[in-house]
Design an enzyme around this catalytic site. Structure first.
Site, short mmCIF file in Angstrom:
data_model
loop_
_atom_site.label_atom_id
_atom_site.label_comp_id
_atom_site.label_asym_id
_atom_site.label_seq_id
_atom_site.Cartn_x
_atom_site.Cartn_y
_atom_site.Cartn_z
N ASN A 125 -70.83 -61.35 39.46
CA ASN A 125 -69.97 -61.39 38.28
C ASN A 125 -69.89 -60.03 37.57
O ASN A 125 -68.80 -59.56 37.23
CB ASN A 125 -70.47 -62.47 37.30
N HIS A 171 -22.75 -48.68 22.42
CA HIS A 171 -21.98 -49.80 23.00
C HIS A 171 -21.32 -49.39 24.31
O HIS A 171 -20.29 -49.94 24.69
CB HIS A 171 -20.92 -50.33 22.03
N SER A 292 -23.79 -48.27 53.90
CA SER A 292 -23.47 -49.69 54.02
C SER A 292 -23.30 -50.03 55.49
O SER A 292 -22.85 -49.19 56.28
CB SER A 292 -22.18 -49.98 53.25
N LYS A 298 -19.48 -45.76 51.93
CA LYS A 298 -20.42 -46.04 50.85
C LYS A 298 -21.63 -45.10 50.82
O LYS A 298 -22.17 -44.73 51.84
CB LYS A 298 -20.95 -47.48 50.97
N GLU A 305 -31.71 -48.50 42.10
CA GLU A 305 -31.52 -49.96 42.00
C GLU A 305 -32.83 -50.70 42.25
O GLU A 305 -33.15 -51.67 41.58
CB GLU A 305 -30.49 -50.43 43.05
N GLN A 337 -60.99 -64.46 40.25
CA GLN A 337 -60.73 -63.83 41.55
C GLN A 337 -59.23 -63.56 41.72
O GLN A 337 -58.85 -62.68 42.49
CB GLN A 337 -61.25 -64.75 42.66
N1 ARG Z 1 -64.88 -62.61 44.76
C1 ARG Z 1 -65.29 -62.91 43.45
C2 ARG Z 1 -64.21 -62.47 42.45
O1 ARG Z 1 -63.40 -61.75 42.81
C3 ARG Z 1 -66.57 -62.22 43.14
C4 ARG Z 1 -67.36 -62.88 42.04
C5 ARG Z 1 -67.90 -64.18 42.53
N2 ARG Z 1 -68.74 -64.79 41.56
C6 ARG Z 1 -69.08 -66.07 41.64
N3 ARG Z 1 -69.84 -66.53 40.68
N4 ARG Z 1 -68.61 -66.87 42.56
O2 ARG Z 1 -64.20 -62.87 41.30
#
Ligand code: ARG
Length: 472
Positions: A125, A171, A292, A298, A305, A337
């Site tokens: 995390n 405008h 084109s 063209k 674009e 994720q």
């Molecule tokens: N692949 C996960 C993500 O991108 C990594 C973190 C995963 N953590 C977990 N508690 N499952 O968020």
């Protein structure tokens, strides 16, 4: 379901299924392996993941969790994994879910049990949040550099056209004469703010989450200041829950990218209009246009674009990220994720659009004679005539009315205001207009009078360009 991006990634889930299965009694379902994996897109973070792991290991040694030898072994293992990845030798495995687990698994394969100590006091995390921030920081640095090059190209083109007369529009009707250089510097202002926004966003991106571990912090008492210094972070995320769950830095980046593309899109819309036969104000370089399949004559402005079109995509990524976050309780949730693909796409799209404009802008040719002709046709000095009358003590509203009548007369005769006689200009209601009026009715005379900060006079355009160059 397929895994995108790396053709060498193993597409098939593993029958024995998944890692981290200690507490389970059966293998991960094969569909679930594919459904939950992010390796198809987060492999892009390998460099940041390895840099983060090296910093983490170095810190673990400093606080006495790893010996010097263990740390050195881990660092050299990670370094060779980076080489393997860059040589295309590492096969990403879907049952290992993501870039973090793939690299850690490979480390253990390479250096054995010491590799198992790397994840001490860390969670994916805080690891992934660190990786994304490092990646986005590098992306911002690249984008800011590109923006700088585009701004330089714009200032150069503006300088070459500081005296070029064109109709200014409101405008989309010809309004008053302006200089093309002044018009280009309006785009400069917008793009300059876009660059400032990215630089400002970088401050909030560049804060270290590592040390937050899963959500609560770590009993090993990590030296977070040390890790921040090693990785070049400006500061540290101050709350462990916020550190692992926050993605507002990515949202902020996408908002800045969307706004930047919105500006580029507006500008491109003008290029498309102006390159048309009907306007013919500018000629776009051939190598930025396409033909084109059916109409041999063209020359299509596909590049501007497409930039206009790609704006929708980045606006969409912003909404994706906002929606991703809106229902999440603290702290980390797997929803997060889903942050990577929109973010990566916003980075790539903005970068590609900048590359296109950097190549195209220096080669835009201003068709000065056409612009001048269009300015002459549009009675664009009518306001100057009204201002002339005001200087002759006619109240502005009366002046507006008198000039309106002169415009009506000129239009009915297919003439410009400067082609009317003094008697015609005065009409039946006044006699204050004298031959000196013809100086006021010239286009160059008109733009030269707007000689104040922010005005269109060539003198001001040149000063604005000098200030602009000092900024870039
Ligand atoms: N692949 C996960 C993500 O991108 C990594 C973190 C995963 N953590 C977990 N508690 N499952 O968020």
């Amino acid at each position: 379901m397929t895994i995108k991006e790396n053709p060498s990634a193993q597409l098939t889930p593993n029958k024995k299924g998944g890692s981290l299965r200690g507490r389970f009694s059966e293998a991960t379902d094969e569909f679930v392996q594919v459904f939950t994996a992010s390796i198809g897109f987060d492999q892009r973070l390998y460099r940041e993941d390895i840099a983060g792991s090296i910093a983490h290991a170095t810190m673990l040694q400093r606080i006495g969790v790893l010996t010097e030898d263990e740390c050195a072994t881990i660092v050299s293992g990670l370094t060779s994994i980076q080489e393997e990845i860059e040589n295309g030798e590492l096969t990403w495995r879907i049952e290992l879910e993501d870039v973090h687990m793939n690299i850690e698994h490979r480390l253990i394969e390479l250096i054995g049990d010491t590799g198992k100590k790397l994840h001490t006091g860390r969670s994916r995390n805080d690891q992934v949040a660190t990786d994304i921030r490092l990646h986005l920081r590098a992306a911002i640095d690249m984008l800011v550099e590109q923006q700088g090059r585009l701004l330089t190209a714009l200032a150069d083109l503006a300088e070459a056209n500081a005296d070029t007369i064109m109709p200014g529009f409101t405008h989309l009707q010809a309004a008053q004469p302006i200089t093309f250089g002044h018009h280009l510097m309006a785009w400069f202002e917008m793009l300059r703010r876009d660059r400032e926004r990215l630089l400002d966003c970088r401050k909030r991106v560049n804060q270290l989450p590592l040390g937050a571990a899963a959500l609560a912090g770590s009993p090993y008492l990590p030296d977070r200041e040390f890790v921040a210094e090693l990785l070049g972070f400006d500061g540290i995320c101050e709350n462990s829950l916020d550190a692992v769950s926050d993605r507002d830095f990515a949202i902020e980046f996408c908002a800045a990218a969307a706004l930047s593309l919105t500006h580029m899109s507006r500008w491109c819309e003008e290029m498309v209009l102006w390159a048309s036969q009907q306007f013919n104000f500018i000629t776009l370089p051939d190598r930025f246009c396409t033909g084109s399949s059916i109409m041999p004559q063209k020359k299509n402005p596909d590049v501007p674009e497409l930039i206009r079109g790609k704006t929708g995509r980045v606006n969409g990524q912003l909404i994706t990220l906002l929606t991703l976050m809106k229902g999440q309780p603290l702290a980390y949730n797997k929803d997060n994720q889903e942050d990577k693909e929109p973010l990566f796409d916003a980075i790539d799209t903005l970068s590609n659009c900048l590359t296109a404009l950097i190549g195209m802008v220096p080669n835009i040719q201003a068709n000065k004679a056409v612009m001048l002709e269009a300015t002459l046709k549009g009675f664009t000095t009518a306001t100057d005539l009204a201002d002339y009358l005001v200087r002759k003590n006619v109240p502005f509203r009366d002046a507006h009315d008198l000039v309106g009548k002169a415009v009506q007369l000129a239009a009915s005769q297919g003439k410009g205001l400067e082609e009317l006689s003094i008697e015609e200009l005065n009409g039946p209601d006044t006699t204050v207009i004298e031959p000196d009026v013809y100086q006021v009715l010239t286009l160059h005379g008109s733009v030269a009078t707007r000689d104040h900060l922010g005005g269109t006079a060539p003198n001001q355009v040149r000063q604005a360009i000098t200030r602009a160059r000092a900024l870039i």
